[in-house]
Enzyme design. Structure first.
Site, PDB file in Angstrom:
ATOM      1  N   LYS A 199       0.820  -1.216   0.000  1.00  0.00           N
ATOM      2  CA  LYS A 199       0.000   0.000   0.000  1.00  0.00           C
ATOM      3  C   LYS A 199       0.853   1.264   0.000  1.00  0.00           C
ATOM      4  O   LYS A 199       0.378   2.344  -0.362  1.00  0.00           O
ATOM      5  CB  LYS A 199      -0.928   0.004   1.213  1.00  0.00           C
ATOM      6  CG  LYS A 199      -1.967  -1.102   1.241  1.00  0.00           C
ATOM      7  CD  LYS A 199      -3.097  -0.858   0.270  1.00  0.00           C
ATOM      8  CE  LYS A 199      -4.222  -1.865   0.452  1.00  0.00           C
ATOM      9  NZ  LYS A 199      -5.384  -1.590  -0.387  1.00  0.00           N
TER      10      LYS A 199
ATOM     11  N   ASP B 162      -8.921  -0.755   6.027  1.00  0.00           N
ATOM     12  CA  ASP B 162      -8.821  -1.926   6.893  1.00  0.00           C
ATOM     13  C   ASP B 162      -7.485  -1.925   7.619  1.00  0.00           C
ATOM     14  O   ASP B 162      -7.214  -2.817   8.410  1.00  0.00           O
ATOM     15  CB  ASP B 162      -8.955  -3.219   6.074  1.00  0.00           C
ATOM     16  CG  ASP B 162     -10.408  -3.551   5.757  1.00  0.00           C
ATOM     17  OD1 ASP B 162     -11.222  -3.517   6.691  1.00  0.00           O
ATOM     18  OD2 ASP B 162     -10.711  -3.841   4.595  1.00  0.00           O
TER      19      ASP B 162
END
Length: 410
Positions: free
Chosen positions: A76, A121
């Site tokens: 990410k 998340d």
């Protein structure tokens, strides 16, 4: 479970998709990221695991290790900074910004009033918080009820303000959009929805850096020619589909009709892409969504990502939490010929799918997984929740890393 996608095509990369995501833009993102000190310099390792390959009856297994991408511990770190940079370049062009100067934090005073927000998340929010801290923006992160306290603290450590909401990931996405509208903030999300595609596109384009590094490593190894892809299969994590779209788009453009077979893997209870494949359109997950694979616990597919996945992914698979944990332990153990890996719950989904297919001849046959198969996996995260990792694997990540270093030093 496995579903063979009837819409997957062996064709050149379509021009309408290339206008959205391309090798050229992925390479530009890669060049920009080289100026961010939030990343470890250079490419992450691409390691061969011959003992694992032999146990699965395939020719080779290569694993790209994103646990070593940065202290953020996941892939990410490639998407959020690029999306934030492109957003600021678009909206504050009068300031004379460049990607390099933004990532070096040279415009903090000018950007003090800018606030970005996202649901997460865990890993995307942590990466966005780190990028915003480097650039000088305010960052607000919305977490749903299932996100652990450990992951919350890891995000807050980068200066983000945390907002908690009830429900699952999709509820947090809606809450982030509502807060942004109310306060005039900018949403920097890795999932698209109606009227919101530009930033998720930029996030996915950042993920193309992974594919660029794989392509470069394989080319340097002289593993193939211009018309023969050195990979036969790529197993990719599902989630909302952003990572898969970023990798698939690059490799599809690179190899065209000779592209590898793409297989997308999701938790059985968070199977929104699997259900989308069956329906032939974007659909919701059929289960509870709650999974130990926290980064993949998504109930709604990204419509933008689905535009890339529907015509290219050859099969969609689901795996159980237990299969994911076994894959974590297999990578952590290593072997005489396989380096040990620290791989988080979501990081092993591709391997869990490969292990499932390798153990079932009917599944292997359905996707052409034979003794000549050359498989690419991406370990998308390390121990981003160290306590949870230790509980699942049976030893701390630091112990696995010590064995990895000892193996590499042999």
């Amino acid at each position: 479970m496995l579903y063979v996608n009837p819409h997957a095509a062996r064709a050149p990369y379509p021009g309408e998709l290339q206008d959205i995501m391309s090798i050229a833009r992925a390479q530009e993102s890669r060049a920009w990221l080289a100026h961010w000190d939030g990343l470890t310099p250079g490419s992450t390792p691409l390691r061969a695991l011959p003992d694992l390959a032999a146990s699965l009856g395939v020719r080779s297994v290569l694993v790209k290790d994103e646990a070593l991408r940065s202290t953020l511990g996941s892939f990410k770190a490639l998407g959020a900074p690029i999306a934030l940079v492109r957003l600021l370049l678009r909206e504050h062009a009068a300031l004379g910004l460049t990607a390099q100067s933004l990532l070096r934090g040279e415009h903090r005073d000018a950007l003090v009033g800018v606030t970005v927000i996202s649901a997460t998340d865990g890993n995307h929010g942590r990466a966005l918080a780190a990028a915003a801290q480097s650039i000088g923006c305010r960052c607000v992160i919305v977490l749903h009820a299932q996100v652990s306290e450990e992951r919350e603290q890891a995000i807050a450590a980068y200066g983000a303000e945390i907002v908690r909401v009830e429900g699952n990931y999709d509820a947090s996405v809606a809450a982030a959009a509502s807060l942004a509208t109310r306060h005039g903030w900018s949403v920097v999300s890795d999932t698209s929805y109606e009227g919101y595609e530009i930033i998720p596109r930029d996030v996915m384009q950042g993920y193309g850096t992974l594919a660029a590094e794989v392509d470069e490593a394989l080319s340097m190894a002289d593993a193939g020619s211009d018309d023969a892809c050195p990979l036969t299969h790529v197993f990719l994590q599902g989630g909302v589909g952003g990572l898969a779209a970023g990798i698939v788009s690059y490799l599809w453009e690179r190899w065209g009709v000779w592209r590898p077979t793409f297989v997308v893997v999701e938790p059985v209870q968070a199977d929104c892409l699997y259900q989308s494949a069956i329906a032939g359109k974007v659909a919701s997950a059929s289960g509870s969504v709650d999974s130990v694979m926290a980064g993949l616990a998504c109930g709604e597919a990204s419509p933008l990502a689905w535009r890339f996945l529907q015509p290219s992914v050859d099969a969609f698979m689901t795996v159980t939490d237990a299969e994911a944990v076994e894959a974590m332990r297999r990578l952590a153990r290593g072997s005489d010929n396989d380096v040990p890996f620290v791989a988080g719950e979501s990081g092993v989904a591709g391997l869990a799918g490969l292990m499932q297919a390798g153990a079932a001849p009917s599944l292997a046959a359905a996707i052409g997984l034979s003794a000549n198969a050359r498989v690419l996996l991406i370990n998308t995260e390390g121990a981003t929740a160290p306590q949870g990792y230790a509980a699942l694997v049976g030893e701390p990540a630091a112990s696995v890393m010590q064995r990895q270093q000892a193996w590499l030093a042999r």
